[in-house]
Each structure stands twice: as structure tokens, then as C-alpha cells.
Design a protein around this motif. Structure first.
Motif: not given
Length: 219
Positions: A1-5, A19-21, A40-41, A50-52
Motif C-alpha cells: 500500500m505504501a508504494e502508491s502513496w 487508517a493503516y495504523l 521507523v514508521l 509529518t503525516p505520521i
């Protein structure tokens, strides 16, 4: 999923991280006491911190995580007292949503109810339906049918809170099928515009769910 962000728009990325977390916590990938480290995330998801940070703040407002001095952000433990408080609130809000849905039922909602009840009936007969997915569809339909977006939003947040604990223990034998039948009763009352019955069935359903939770917690 992350690759498409992408980093082009931080708002959607923030929502996806949230949503992922949250889903990882609900699935038990991150357990009570586990640290959620921004660096790490960020490396894992290949995005900036920032979004994390924003997603973690949102999760903290909902008490899925908490900040511990000298340790950072950790996954929160959900206590039995908190869950019982949530069930009490949920009984009021969801019964209100069912009543409002019965008042405002229309052809579009009836068609959605018919489709969902058919899916539930198939799951009950075959015994291999995706009960989690059906429950999500049910909650979303009741919330939307109420015609009150804020009420819908509150119900989603509370349902997630309950699901967070439910994943820590197995369901009681037979409870899943019983709950599906209770959902069908509620949907049938809404479909017929029977607001008193829809509200009553909902309160009965939530009380049975609360008792099932109590029985699980004592195992």
C-alpha cells in the motif's frame, strides 16, 4: 500500500496513514505497550514523518495510543471499564440512528437493506460469510440511513473502539450467527418504517453484545 502513496497532498496521505495504523492496532499487529516510532514508521511506509505525526495525534485523541514520558507513543491498553462505558453510549446512539433511519426510509435505502439482508441470510445458511465485512456494511448503512452525518461519524469511532478489544479474545460459540439475525431484525424494522421496533431491537442487540463481551472477558 505504501508504494502508491505520494507526497503531493499531505491530507490524503495523513488519512491513509491513520487508517493503516488503526487497522494494524485493531488486527493486533501492534499490541498494547508497543512503541510507534515516527522514524521507523516513516522508513517503513517510505513517507515523511509529518503525516505520521498527524495520524498518531488523531489516534491519541481516540485513545488508541498514548504518549509516555521518555518512551514516546505506545499502543494503549483498553480496559474493561472503558469498553462497558462505550457499550452504554453506543446503545443510545445506535438506537437513535435506527429510529431516525426508520423515519427517513426511502426506496434507495430499502434496496440497500434488501441486498444486505440477502447477504446475511446467505452467510447464515452457508456458514462461510465474512461476518466482519457484513458488520461493517451494517453499521455504515444504519449510520447513513439516519441522515445525520455527525451521528454516523460518532458511531464509526465507537465501533472501532469496541472492535479493538474484540480482536483480543475469541467470540462465544453461536454469537456471530445470533448477532447477524439480530441485525436482520433491526433492518427489517427499519425497512418497514417501524421506528419504535427498530430502536427496541437495537437496544436488545447491544445488551446481548455487552453480555457476550463480559462472558468472553471472564474466560
Amino acid at each position: 500500500m505504501a508504494e502508491s502513496w505520494t507526497q503531493e497532498d499531505l491530507s490524503p496521505i495523513r488519512d491513509k496513514v491513520y487508517a493503516y495504523l488503526k487497522d494494524a492496532i485493531l488486527r493486533g499487529e501492534y499490541k498494547a505497550g508497543d512503541r510507534l516510532v515516527e522514524r521507523v514508521l516513516a522508513e517503513k511506509l517510505n513517507i515523511s514523518r509529518t503525516p505520521i505525526r498527524e495520524a498518531l495525534f488523531r489516534l491519541e485523541t481516540q485513545r488508541f495510543v498514548r504518549t509516555v514520558p521518555r518512551k514516546g507513543v505506545v499502543v494503549n491498553e483498553i480496559t474493561q471499564a472503558e469498553i462497558l462505558e462505550v457499550f452504554m453510549i453506543l446503545a443510545s446512539l445506535e438506537s437513535l440512528a435506527a429510529r431516525l433511519a426508520a423515519q427517513k426510509v426511502n426506496d434507495e435505502i430499502v434496496a440497500e437493506i434488501d441486498r444486505l439482508m440477502a447477504e446475511m441470510d446467505e452467510a447464515l445458511q452457508d456458514g462461510d460469510g465474512d461476518e466482519v465485512e457484513l458488520n461493517i456494511k451494517y453499521n455504515d448503512l444504519i449510520g447513513r440511513a439516519s441522515g445525520n452525518p455527525k451521528l454516523h461519524e460518532m458511531l464509526v469511532d465507537l465501533k472501532d473502539y469496541v472492535r479493538a478489544f474484540s480482536n483480543l479474545s475469541s467470540a462465544l460459540p453461536g454469537r456471530t450467527k445470533e448477532a447477524l439475525r439480530e441485525h436482520q431484525d433491526i433492518l427489517g424494522a427499519i425497512r418497514g418504517g417501524e421506528e419504535d421496533l427498530a430502536e427496541s431491537f437495537t437496544r436488545i442487540h447491544l445488551e446481548k453484545s455487552r453480555k457476550a463481551y463480559m462472558n468472553r472477558s471472564q474466560v
